[in-house]
Design an enzyme around this catalytic site. Structure first.
Site, PDB file in Angstrom:
ATOM      1  N   GLY A  56      41.587  36.532  32.898  1.00  0.00           N
ATOM      2  CA  GLY A  56      40.664  35.672  33.623  1.00  0.00           C
ATOM      3  C   GLY A  56      39.963  36.490  34.686  1.00  0.00           C
ATOM      4  O   GLY A  56      40.482  37.513  35.129  1.00  0.00           O
ATOM      5  N   GLN A  61      35.171  38.338  42.165  1.00  0.00           N
ATOM      6  CA  GLN A  61      35.902  39.572  41.905  1.00  0.00           C
ATOM      7  C   GLN A  61      34.978  40.722  41.506  1.00  0.00           C
ATOM      8  O   GLN A  61      35.400  41.871  41.492  1.00  0.00           O
ATOM      9  CB  GLN A  61      36.973  39.359  40.843  1.00  0.00           C
ATOM     10  N   CYS A 104      46.836  40.315  39.299  1.00  0.00           N
ATOM     11  CA  CYS A 104      45.426  40.051  39.561  1.00  0.00           C
ATOM     12  C   CYS A 104      44.654  41.354  39.409  1.00  0.00           C
ATOM     13  O   CYS A 104      45.122  42.412  39.858  1.00  0.00           O
ATOM     14  CB  CYS A 104      45.269  39.494  40.977  1.00  0.00           C
ATOM     15  N   LEU A 105      43.482  41.279  38.816  1.00  0.00           N
ATOM     16  CA  LEU A 105      42.664  42.474  38.663  1.00  0.00           C
ATOM     17  C   LEU A 105      42.182  43.012  40.001  1.00  0.00           C
ATOM     18  O   LEU A 105      41.790  44.176  40.088  1.00  0.00           O
ATOM     19  CB  LEU A 105      41.468  42.180  37.744  1.00  0.00           C
ATOM     20  N   HIS A 146      44.918  30.009  39.197  1.00  0.00           N
ATOM     21  CA  HIS A 146      44.641  31.318  39.808  1.00  0.00           C
ATOM     22  C   HIS A 146      43.137  31.526  39.989  1.00  0.00           C
ATOM     23  O   HIS A 146      42.681  31.918  41.064  1.00  0.00           O
ATOM     24  CB  HIS A 146      45.248  32.403  38.911  1.00  0.00           C
ATOM     25  N   GLU A 147      42.359  31.251  38.935  1.00  0.00           N
ATOM     26  CA  GLU A 147      40.909  31.468  39.011  1.00  0.00           C
ATOM     27  C   GLU A 147      40.247  30.477  39.964  1.00  0.00           C
ATOM     28  O   GLU A 147      39.334  30.842  40.705  1.00  0.00           O
ATOM     29  CB  GLU A 147      40.272  31.414  37.619  1.00  0.00           C
ATOM     30  N   HIS A 150      40.654  31.764  43.438  1.00  0.00           N
ATOM     31  CA  HIS A 150      39.686  32.821  43.777  1.00  0.00           C
ATOM     32  C   HIS A 150      38.401  32.223  44.330  1.00  0.00           C
ATOM     33  O   HIS A 150      37.853  32.703  45.322  1.00  0.00           O
ATOM     34  CB  HIS A 150      39.336  33.673  42.553  1.00  0.00           C
TER      35      HIS A 150
END
Length: 178
Positions: A56, A61, A104-105, A146-147, A150
């Site tokens: 995701g 991000q 997480c990226l 999670h997304e 963000h």
């Protein structure tokens, strides 16, 4: 049957923003322009997510403070969920609370046991303005929450407390990308 391009195949990989970048810690604004730039943003999100081996990715991000995220994420039964949501709202997060490993990226190489509800429902629209409702359980439910976090200016580290949070933040300070 019409051939559809692979998501992200027309996109360009953009640099990921990392923990501490102000764009990750501020709420994103709603999308109001549903033109070709939005479609390009979604393609870029997919391309960047795939390059980074993620499941995701939210627009902030990659430095774009708009309410958009993409996903290509399995659930706990290994069913693949693929899509995007514009102006998403987390309308349900319920069921049992599960502490599971989360990464997480924007915090590459790190993960921590993070509590999330087992079930989540997100409503929003597509790049074409068509309403969507996405429900997920298990790992995919975790991804949806999670997304959405963000886009509210939160990273999963913000959900941690005590020793778990201290360990993750210490590891982040020591990481090569920090």
């Amino acid at each position: 049957m019409r051939n559809r391009p692979i998501p992200g195949s027309a996109g360009r990989v953009r640099p990921l923003r990392l923990l501490g970048d102000p764009v990750l810690h501020a709420p994103c604004g709603p999308v109001t322009d549903f033109g070709p730039q939005l479609a390009r943003l979604v393609d870029d999100l997919f391309a960047t997510m795939y390059r980074a081996s993620g499941v995701g990715l939210a627009a902030n991000q990659i430095g774009v403070p708009l309410q958009v995220f993409v996903y290509d994420c399995p659930d706990d039964e290994d069913v693949r969920h693929l899509g995007h949501v514009v102006n998403p709202r987390l309308v349900e997060a319920d069921g049992v609370t599960v502490r599971g490993p989360e990464g997480c990226l924007s915090l590459p190489g790190l993960e921590a046991g993070t509590e999330r509800f087992d079930h989540a429902v997100v409503e929003g629209v597509t790049v074409d303005g068509v309403p969507v409702r996405i429900a997920g359980t298990g790992f995919f439910g975790r991804c949806l929450q999670h997304e959405c976090d963000h886009l509210e200016g939160l990273v999963y580290a913000d959900r941690l407390t005590g020793l778990r949070r201290a360990r993750l933040l210490r590891a982040a300070r020591r990481a090569s990308w920090s």
